[in-house]
Design an enzyme around this catalytic site. Structure first.
Site, PDB file in Angstrom:
ATOM      1  N   THR A 133      41.067 -19.052  41.754  1.00 14.82           N
ATOM      2  CA  THR A 133      41.458 -17.725  41.275  1.00 14.82           C
ATOM      3  C   THR A 133      40.828 -17.481  39.900  1.00 14.82           C
ATOM      4  OG1 THR A 133      43.478 -18.420  40.114  1.00 14.82           O
ATOM      5  CG2 THR A 133      43.670 -17.961  42.488  1.00 14.82           C
ATOM      6  N   GLY A 134      40.607 -16.199  39.608  1.00 20.89           N
ATOM      7  CA  GLY A 134      39.944 -15.857  38.349  1.00 20.89           C
ATOM      8  C   GLY A 134      38.490 -16.285  38.365  1.00 20.89           C
ATOM      9  N   SER A 193      35.913 -14.503  38.716  1.00 21.27           N
ATOM     10  CA  SER A 193      34.963 -13.460  38.317  1.00 21.27           C
ATOM     11  C   SER A 193      34.464 -13.639  36.887  1.00 21.27           C
ATOM     12  CB  SER A 193      35.632 -12.084  38.453  1.00 21.27           C
ATOM     13  OG  SER A 193      36.796 -12.032  37.647  1.00 21.27           O
ATOM     14  N   GLY A 248      34.498 -16.382  32.999  1.00 26.67           N
ATOM     15  CA  GLY A 248      34.923 -17.531  32.207  1.00 26.67           C
ATOM     16  C   GLY A 248      34.978 -18.855  32.943  1.00 26.67           C
ATOM     17  N   TYR A 276      53.071 -16.359  26.239  1.00 28.00           N
ATOM     18  CA  TYR A 276      51.980 -16.998  26.989  1.00 28.00           C
ATOM     19  C   TYR A 276      52.304 -18.455  27.301  1.00 28.00           C
ATOM     20  CZ  TYR A 276      47.311 -19.051  27.735  1.00 28.00           C
ATOM     21  OH  TYR A 276      46.231 -19.737  28.242  1.00 28.00           O
TER      22      TYR A 276
HETATM   23  N1  LIG Z   1      39.780 -19.560  27.020  1.00 24.69           N
HETATM   24  C1  LIG Z   1      40.646 -20.431  26.511  1.00 24.69           C
HETATM   25  O1  LIG Z   1      40.568 -20.819  25.326  1.00 24.69           O
HETATM   26  C2  LIG Z   1      41.741 -20.991  27.378  1.00 24.69           C
HETATM   27  C3  LIG Z   1      42.485 -22.076  26.898  1.00 24.69           C
HETATM   28  C4  LIG Z   1      43.496 -22.618  27.685  1.00 24.69           C
HETATM   29  C5  LIG Z   1      43.742 -22.072  28.926  1.00 24.69           C
HETATM   30  N2  LIG Z   1      43.011 -21.001  29.368  1.00 24.69           N
HETATM   31  C6  LIG Z   1      43.324 -20.459  30.681  1.00 24.69           C
HETATM   32  O2  LIG Z   1      42.144 -20.475  31.452  1.00 24.69           O
HETATM   33  C7  LIG Z   1      42.250 -19.498  32.483  1.00 24.69           C
HETATM   34  C8  LIG Z   1      40.938 -18.740  32.597  1.00 24.69           C
HETATM   35  O3  LIG Z   1      40.760 -17.969  31.433  1.00 24.69           O
HETATM   36  P1  LIG Z   1      39.332 -17.673  30.767  1.00 24.69           P
HETATM   37  O4  LIG Z   1      39.418 -18.167  29.386  1.00 24.69           O
HETATM   38  O5  LIG Z   1      38.250 -18.134  31.666  1.00 24.69           O
HETATM   39  O6  LIG Z   1      39.398 -16.076  30.655  1.00 24.69           O
HETATM   40  P2  LIG Z   1      38.616 -14.887  31.380  1.00 24.69           P
HETATM   41  O7  LIG Z   1      37.149 -15.089  31.297  1.00 24.69           O
HETATM   42  O8  LIG Z   1      39.196 -13.640  30.793  1.00 24.69           O
HETATM   43  O9  LIG Z   1      39.056 -15.021  32.909  1.00 24.69           O
HETATM   44  C9  LIG Z   1      40.322 -14.616  33.360  1.00 24.69           C
HETATM   45  C10 LIG Z   1      40.235 -14.513  34.870  1.00 24.69           C
HETATM   46  O10 LIG Z   1      41.525 -14.183  35.381  1.00 24.69           O
HETATM   47  C11 LIG Z   1      41.373 -13.134  36.325  1.00 24.69           C
HETATM   48  N3  LIG Z   1      42.580 -12.326  36.392  1.00 24.69           N
HETATM   49  C12 LIG Z   1      43.263 -11.790  35.356  1.00 24.69           C
HETATM   50  N4  LIG Z   1      44.282 -11.050  35.810  1.00 24.69           N
HETATM   51  C13 LIG Z   1      44.236 -11.118  37.169  1.00 24.69           C
HETATM   52  C14 LIG Z   1      45.014 -10.552  38.208  1.00 24.69           C
HETATM   53  N5  LIG Z   1      46.064  -9.741  37.944  1.00 24.69           N
HETATM   54  N6  LIG Z   1      44.702 -10.837  39.485  1.00 24.69           N
HETATM   55  C15 LIG Z   1      43.646 -11.638  39.768  1.00 24.69           C
HETATM   56  N7  LIG Z   1      42.870 -12.207  38.831  1.00 24.69           N
HETATM   57  C16 LIG Z   1      43.166 -11.938  37.545  1.00 24.69           C
HETATM   58  C17 LIG Z   1      40.198 -12.317  35.803  1.00 24.69           C
HETATM   59  O11 LIG Z   1      39.561 -11.608  36.865  1.00 24.69           O
HETATM   60  P3  LIG Z   1      39.638 -10.028  37.137  1.00 24.69           P
HETATM   61  O12 LIG Z   1      39.704  -9.346  35.805  1.00 24.69           O
HETATM   62  O13 LIG Z   1      38.395  -9.749  37.908  1.00 24.69           O
HETATM   63  O14 LIG Z   1      40.863  -9.846  37.958  1.00 24.69           O
HETATM   64  C18 LIG Z   1      39.270 -13.417  35.306  1.00 24.69           C
HETATM   65  O15 LIG Z   1      38.470 -13.896  36.361  1.00 24.69           O
HETATM   66  C19 LIG Z   1      43.462 -18.640  32.129  1.00 24.69           C
HETATM   67  O16 LIG Z   1      44.556 -18.997  32.936  1.00 24.69           O
HETATM   68  C20 LIG Z   1      43.733 -18.998  30.687  1.00 24.69           C
HETATM   69  O17 LIG Z   1      45.091 -18.821  30.336  1.00 24.69           O
HETATM   70  C21 LIG Z   1      42.019 -20.455  28.621  1.00 24.69           C
END
Ligand SMILES: NC(=O)c1ccc[n+]([C@@H]2O[C@H](COP(=O)([O-])OP(=O)(O)OC[C@H]3O[C@@H](n4cnc5c(N)ncnc54)[C@H](OP(=O)(O)O)[C@@H]3O)[C@@H](O)[C@H]2O)c1
Length: 288
Positions: free
Chosen positions: A33-34, A36, A38, A178
Site C-alpha cells: 500500500t502507498g 505511488s 516515497g 500520528y
Molecule cells: N518519511 C518518513 O520520515 C517516515 C518515517 C517513519 C515512517 N514513515 C511512514 O512511511 C510510510 C510511507 O510514507 P512516505 O514517507 O513514503 O510518504 P509519501 O511519499 O507521502 O507516501 C505516502 C503514501 O501513502 C499513500 N496514501 C496516503 N493516504 C492514502 C489513502 N487514504 N489511501 C491509500 N493510500 C494512501 C499515498 O498514495 P496516494 O496519495 O496516491 O493515495 C502514498 O503512496 C507512512 O506510513 C509513513 O507514516 C515515514
C-alpha cells in the site's frame, strides 16, 4: 521453526548469498500500500526486482500506472489496484478482487500513511487530525490485514510488514495523534502474530526514523535530512525476506530504555526539545 526465526534467517541469508540462490520473494505475491510515492514506490520496484508479483495500492491511479510500467519495462510483473484506504467498503472490495485474482497474498506491506507534526496547543479545534491519522494509519491497515489474513493462515504462509515509526519508542512531542495511531497498529500486529503463530503467519513492525519523502517535505527542519527511499526500501526487502519481529534504530532503543529507567528526566529532555524545535509554518497554517 518460527521460534528460531532470527538466527535461522541470518544463516539462510549467508547460504543464499554464497550459493547464489534466489530471494524467498521470487514468485511470491506481494501487496504494497502507498506504492505511488516515497518508501512504498521504492519498495515496489525493489520487490519486483527480486522476482515477486507486486500488487500496487494507493489512491492515485496514474502514479501507480507509472510504477507498474517501470516494473514491467525492467521485466517484472505488477498490477494496479487504486483504493482509498480510509474507505472501509473500498478496502472490502480490494480484498475481494485480490483474493479472486490470486487466491492469497503471501506478503503484505502496510505502508500507506499520513504524518502530522503539530503541537497540541495548535490542535484543540482540530479533532479531525486524530480521526484522519487513525483512519489511514490504523483502521485502514487493520481492515486490509483482517481481510487477507484468513487466506494466509489457510495456506500456512504469510508475512505482514508494517511501516511504523521510531516515535513509538521515543514518544516525541508534536506527534501525539500520528504516533498513537502507529502504536495502535504496532500493538495490534504483535498480538495478531501470536494468534497466527502456528499458521506460520508473521508480522514485522519497522520503526523507521527519518526518510526523505514527500511526506516530510512540509517540515523545514527536516530538509536535507533522512535516508533515501531506496535505502529504506532495501531494508523493507530484508524484513520481508527475514521476517524479524521489529526493526528498530539504536537511537530509539536507547530512548526507550531512558523512558523506562528515568521517565521524569526523559520528559524534561523532551519538553526542552519541544520548546526549542518550533512548529513548521505549515503546522501553524502559514505558507512560510
Ligand atoms: N518519511 C518518513 O520520515 C517516515 C518515517 C517513519 C515512517 N514513515 C511512514 O512511511 C510510510 C510511507 O510514507 P512516505 O514517507 O513514503 O510518504 P509519501 O511519499 O507521502 O507516501 C505516502 C503514501 O501513502 C499513500 N496514501 C496516503 N493516504 C492514502 C489513502 N487514504 N489511501 C491509500 N493510500 C494512501 C499515498 O498514495 P496516494 O496519495 O496516491 O493515495 C502514498 O503512496 C507512512 O506510513 C509513513 O507514516 C515515514
Amino acid at each position: 521453526m518460527l521460534l528460531f526465526q532470527g538466527p535461522r534467517a541470518a544463516a539462510t541469508r549467508v547460504v543464499r548469498r554464497v550459493a547464489g540462490l534466489p530471494s524467498p520473494l521470487a514468485g511470491r505475491t506481494v501487496l504494497i500500500t502507498g506504492a505511488s510515492s516515497g518508501i512504498g514506490r521504492a519498495t515496489a520496484l525493489a520487490v519486483a526486482d527480486k522476482g515477486a508479483r507486486v500488487l500496487l495500492v494507493a489512491r492515485r491511479a496514474a502514479e501507480l500506472e507509472a510504477v507498474r510500467e517501470e516494473i514491467e519495462d525492467a521485466g517484472g510483473v505488477a498490477e494496479v489496484f487504486p483504493c482509498d484506504l480510509t474507505d472501509g467498503d473500498a478496502i472490502d472490495k480490494l480484498v475481494k478482487d485480490v483474493l479472486a485474482g490470486h487466491g492469497a497474498v503471501d506478503y503484505l506491506v502496510n505502508n500507506a500513511g499520513r504524518s502530522i507534526r503539530r503541537s497540541l496547543d495548535l490542535s484543540y479545534d482540530r479533532f479531525h487530525d486524530i480521526e484522519r491519522t487513525m483512519a489511514i494509519n490504523y483502521m485502514g491497515p487493520v481492515r486490509l490485514t483482517m481481510g487477507l489474513l484468513p487466506a494466509m493462515r489457510a495456506q500456512k504462509f504469510g508475512h505482514v510488514v508494517n511501516i511504523v515509526t521510531w516515535g513509538i519508542q521515543i514518544k516525541a512531542p508534536k506527534f501525539a495523534p500520528y504516533i498513537a495511531s502507529k502504536a495502535a497498529l504496532d500493538t495490534f500486529s504483535r498480538i495478531a502474530g501470536r494468534e497466527a503463530f502456528f499458521d506460520n503467519v508473521t508480522f514485522t513492525n519497522m520503526r523507521f526514523s527519518l526518510v526523505s519523502t514527500p511526506m516530510v517535505a512540509p517540515t523545514e527542519a527536516y530538509s536535507g535530512h533522512g535516508e533515501t527511499p531506496e535505502h529504506a526500501a532495501d531494508r523493507v526487502v530484508r524484513a520481508l525476506e527475514d521476517r524479524p519481529l521489529t526493526v528498530n534504530t539504536r537511537v530509539a532503543d536507547l530512548v526507550e530504555v531512558a523512558n523506562v529507567v528515568a521517565p521524569r528526566a526523559t520528559d524534561f529532555a523532551m519538553a526542552l526539545a519541544h520548546r526549542v524545535f518550533k512548529d513548521s509554518a505549515a503546522a501553524r497554517g502559514k505558507k512560510s
